[in-house]
Design an enzyme around this catalytic site. Structure first.
Site, PDB file in Angstrom:
ATOM      1  N   ASP A  30      -8.743   2.324  -3.508  1.00  0.00           N
ATOM      2  CA  ASP A  30      -8.280   3.012  -2.153  1.00  0.00           C
ATOM      3  C   ASP A  30      -7.716   4.696  -2.155  1.00  0.00           C
ATOM      4  OD1 ASP A  30      -7.036   2.701   0.421  1.00  0.00           O
ATOM      5  OD2 ASP A  30      -5.758   4.385  -0.016  1.00  0.00           O
TER       6      ASP A  30
ATOM      7  N   ASP B 106       1.091   2.540   3.098  1.00  0.00           N
ATOM      8  CA  ASP B 106       0.178   3.535   3.287  1.00  0.00           C
ATOM      9  C   ASP B 106       0.745   4.548   3.429  1.00  0.00           C
ATOM     10  OD1 ASP B 106      -2.717   4.964   2.660  1.00  0.00           O
ATOM     11  OD2 ASP B 106      -3.299   5.205   4.533  1.00  0.00           O
TER      12      ASP B 106
ATOM     13  N   HIS C  94       0.849  -1.368   0.517  1.00  0.00           N
ATOM     14  CA  HIS C  94      -0.005   0.013   0.178  1.00  0.00           C
ATOM     15  C   HIS C  94       0.684   1.341  -0.082  1.00  0.00           C
ATOM     16  CE1 HIS C  94      -4.152   1.521   1.472  1.00  0.00           C
ATOM     17  NE2 HIS C  94      -3.188   2.548   1.114  1.00  0.00           N
TER      18      HIS C  94
ATOM     19  N   HIS D 120       2.645  14.286   1.058  1.00  0.00           N
ATOM     20  CA  HIS D 120       2.156  15.360   0.518  1.00  0.00           C
ATOM     21  C   HIS D 120       3.430  16.686   0.947  1.00  0.00           C
ATOM     22  CE1 HIS D 120      -2.071  13.948   0.849  1.00  0.00           C
ATOM     23  NE2 HIS D 120      -1.999  13.154   1.258  1.00  0.00           N
TER      24      HIS D 120
ATOM     25  N   HIS E 107       1.441   5.247  -2.439  1.00  0.00           N
ATOM     26  CA  HIS E 107       1.166   6.053  -3.119  1.00  0.00           C
ATOM     27  C   HIS E 107       2.258   6.583  -3.641  1.00  0.00           C
ATOM     28  CE1 HIS E 107      -3.537   5.688  -1.733  1.00  0.00           C
ATOM     29  NE2 HIS E 107      -2.768   5.937  -0.366  1.00  0.00           N
ATOM     30  N   LEU E 108       1.924   6.307  -4.616  1.00  0.00           N
ATOM     31  CA  LEU E 108       3.631   6.939  -5.304  1.00  0.00           C
ATOM     32  C   LEU E 108       3.714   8.463  -6.008  1.00  0.00           C
ATOM     33  CD1 LEU E 108       5.223   4.082  -7.112  1.00  0.00           C
ATOM     34  CD2 LEU E 108       6.093   5.368  -5.712  1.00  0.00           C
ATOM     35  N   ARG E 109       1.980   9.037  -5.955  1.00  0.00           N
ATOM     36  CA  ARG E 109       1.208  10.526  -6.670  1.00  0.00           C
ATOM     37  C   ARG E 109       2.433  10.230  -7.982  1.00  0.00           C
ATOM     38  NH1 ARG E 109      -1.767  10.264  -2.086  1.00  0.00           N
ATOM     39  NH2 ARG E 109      -0.231  11.024  -0.991  1.00  0.00           N
TER      40      ARG E 109
ATOM     41  N   HIS F 213      -5.487  -0.330   6.020  1.00  0.00           N
ATOM     42  CA  HIS F 213      -5.163   0.130   6.990  1.00  0.00           C
ATOM     43  C   HIS F 213      -6.509  -0.375   7.857  1.00  0.00           C
ATOM     44  CE1 HIS F 213      -7.933   2.682   4.054  1.00  0.00           C
ATOM     45  NE2 HIS F 213      -6.889   3.129   3.816  1.00  0.00           N
TER      46      HIS F 213
ATOM     47  N   HIS G 277     -10.987   0.601   1.262  1.00  0.00           N
ATOM     48  CA  HIS G 277     -10.615   1.372   1.679  1.00  0.00           C
ATOM     49  C   HIS G 277     -12.477   1.878   2.495  1.00  0.00           C
ATOM     50  CE1 HIS G 277      -9.413   5.629   2.521  1.00  0.00           C
ATOM     51  NE2 HIS G 277     -11.290   5.840   3.293  1.00  0.00           N
TER      52      HIS G 277
HETATM   53  O1  DOR Z   1      -4.776   9.470   5.065  1.00  0.00           O
HETATM   54  C1  DOR Z   1      -4.759   9.019   3.455  1.00  0.00           C
HETATM   55  N1  DOR Z   1      -4.153   9.711   3.155  1.00  0.00           N
HETATM   56  N2  DOR Z   1      -5.602   8.147   3.260  1.00  0.00           N
HETATM   57  C2  DOR Z   1      -5.791   7.091   2.544  1.00  0.00           C
HETATM   58  O2  DOR Z   1      -6.097   6.108   2.372  1.00  0.00           O
HETATM   59  C3  DOR Z   1      -5.297   8.384   1.197  1.00  0.00           C
HETATM   60  C4  DOR Z   1      -3.853   8.828   1.508  1.00  0.00           C
HETATM   61  C5  DOR Z   1      -3.822   9.489   0.513  1.00  0.00           C
HETATM   62  O3  DOR Z   1      -3.641   9.144  -0.980  1.00  0.00           O
HETATM   63  O4  DOR Z   1      -3.564  10.873   0.824  1.00  0.00           O
END
Ligand code: DOR
Length: 425
Positions: free
Chosen positions: A149, A302, A57, A306, A59-61, A229, A176
């Protein structure tokens, strides 16, 4: 390559062994292998040798949000954290809901990544929860699971159709779990802390209602449901009971839900703002118990990077998400293993062996014939997390400016060194 004199993970114990690597595979594991058999020696004296961590899990963005992270920085953060395989979640921009975007991620990761990247495709187009994606086509591109998700299919009939469709291809559907009518504009766990801080609450029920619904769908359709999660005591109990009935359900927990509670939000630190929210101490202990009795199958990061400009806002306006890949092992080792809450072997099972089994990849173990995906860790070594030391593009971790034990010295992926102590560029 020869990894010499390390304490090597052998399932239920560690043994002083040498590990000889030839090409991408482990050629031999034995008490003493002559140095002349190798051209490169990694001295692991006094260190532990684990199978590379596997993350289900991340998030590579990339594509579309590369100011937060991209495939290079995200896989580098993974390699620094000891990971050799990660799974990219589809909530990028555009959403990964077609074979072209799947292929873009796979190709870029292969060309410039520091670890292997598997791709999770969206369950519904644009993850809007309305229309199913072309799973068969994305499977040709190599997806390993489907998920919306970051969001959650609210309409039960659409979810039923999606799970029925996915079960034809024998791939897991990752949920999710969030009922939007209950989570609404909530910011942190609904309870004592949300009242104290004057922030909207996300009740445990918002997660539990969806988990209860999806377990019933999985049972009815004989579909593999994987719960992302998981965070509440009641949800874990539901999974425990479903497993005992033989339902095909698995679940993961994040390091932050194992280590932190809603109390961490007390200073309005937006780095503690995450979905699902940090819960109560009772929930945290239930996560730990679920991990120990194998109700929870593995630990997944997860990793949700950001940027500072996004997180440095009023709590209500900041995005949800915590940066995890670099901190996960050291934080879990320091807070759980050194505090005698979990055995080191169990932690490695949950970070490597069990997720590798889930993905059906030939790693997660250090034995002959397995892929040479190996993480060498100095358990005595300190690791400090700050904006200067982190290799991720973002620093949004509640563990910023903290020091832990358990520094990853070397990560080897498919027989190639992808992280060496002290390197940063
Ligand atoms: O806090 C989170 N951020 N929960 C998620 O399920 C998605 C993730 C995100 O993509 O920023």
């Amino acid at each position: 390559m020869l990894v010499k004199n390390g304490l090597v993970y052998q399932g239920d114990k560690f043994e002083k062994l040498d590990v000889l690597i030839k090409g991408t595979k482990i050629e031999r594991v034995a008490p003493s292998i002559d140095e002349t058999e190798a051209t490169k020696i990694i001295d692991a004296e006094g260190k532990h040798v684990f199978p590379g961590f596997v993350d289900l899990h991340t998030h590579l963005r990339d594509p579309g949000q590369t100011h937060k992270e991209d495939i290079i920085s995200g896989t580098k953060a993974a390699a620094k954290g000891g990971y050799t395989t990660i799974c990219a979640m589809p909530n990028t921009d555009p959403i990964v809901d077609n074979i072209a975007t799947v292929e873009y991620i796979k190709r870029k990761a292969k060309d410039v990544g520091y670890c292997k990247v598997s791709v999770i495709g969206a369950l519904t187009k644009k993850s809007e929860g309305k229309e199913l994606t072309e799973v068969a086509s994305m499977l040709e591109g190599g997806i390993v699971a489907v998920s919306d998700d970051g969001g959650c299919v609210q309409n039960t009939k659409i979810k039923l159709n999606a799970m029925k469709y996915a079960s034809n291809f024998n791939i897991p559907v990752i949920v999710h779990a969030e009922d939007y009518s209950l989570s609404a504009k909530g910011q942190i766990n609904a309870g004592r802390m949300s009242t104290k801080l004057g922030l909207g609450g996300i009740p445990a029920l918002a997660e539990e209602i969806i988990i209860s619904r999806d377990i019933m769908l999985a049972e009815n359709l004989n579909c593999h449901l994987h719960i992302a999660h998981i965070s509440t005591a009641k949800a874990i109990q539901m999974v425990r009971e479903a497993k005992s009935r033989g339902v095909k359900v698995t679940c993961e927990v994040t390091p932050h839900h194992l280590l932190l509670t809603e109390d961490a939000c007390d200073n309005y630190d937006t780095n503690t703002k995450v979905k699902p929210p940090l819960r109560t101490e009772k929930d945290r202990l239930a996560c730990l118990e679920g991990l120990l009795d194998n109700t929870i199958d593995f630990i997944a990061s997860d990793h949700a990077p950001h940027s500072d400009f996004e997180k440095e806002k009023e709590f209500n306006l900041a995005p949800f998400g915590i940066n995890v890949l670099e901190t996960s092992f050291a934080s879990l080792y320091t807070e759980l293993v050194l505090e005698n809450k979990i055995e080191l072997t169990k932690l490695i099972e949950k970070l490597s062996t069990s997720p590798a089994k889930f993905l059906k990849i030939n790693s997660g173990l250090i034995k002959e014939g397995c892929l040479a995906d190996i993480t060498v860790v100095d358990l005595e070594g300190d690791i400090h997390f700050s904006a200067e030391t982190m290799v991720s593009k973002s620093n949004n971790t509640p563990f910023i400016n903290q020091t832990f034990k358990g520094r990853v010295d070397t990560t080897i992926c498919d027989g190639v060194v992808t992280w060496g102590a002290g390197t940063k560029s």
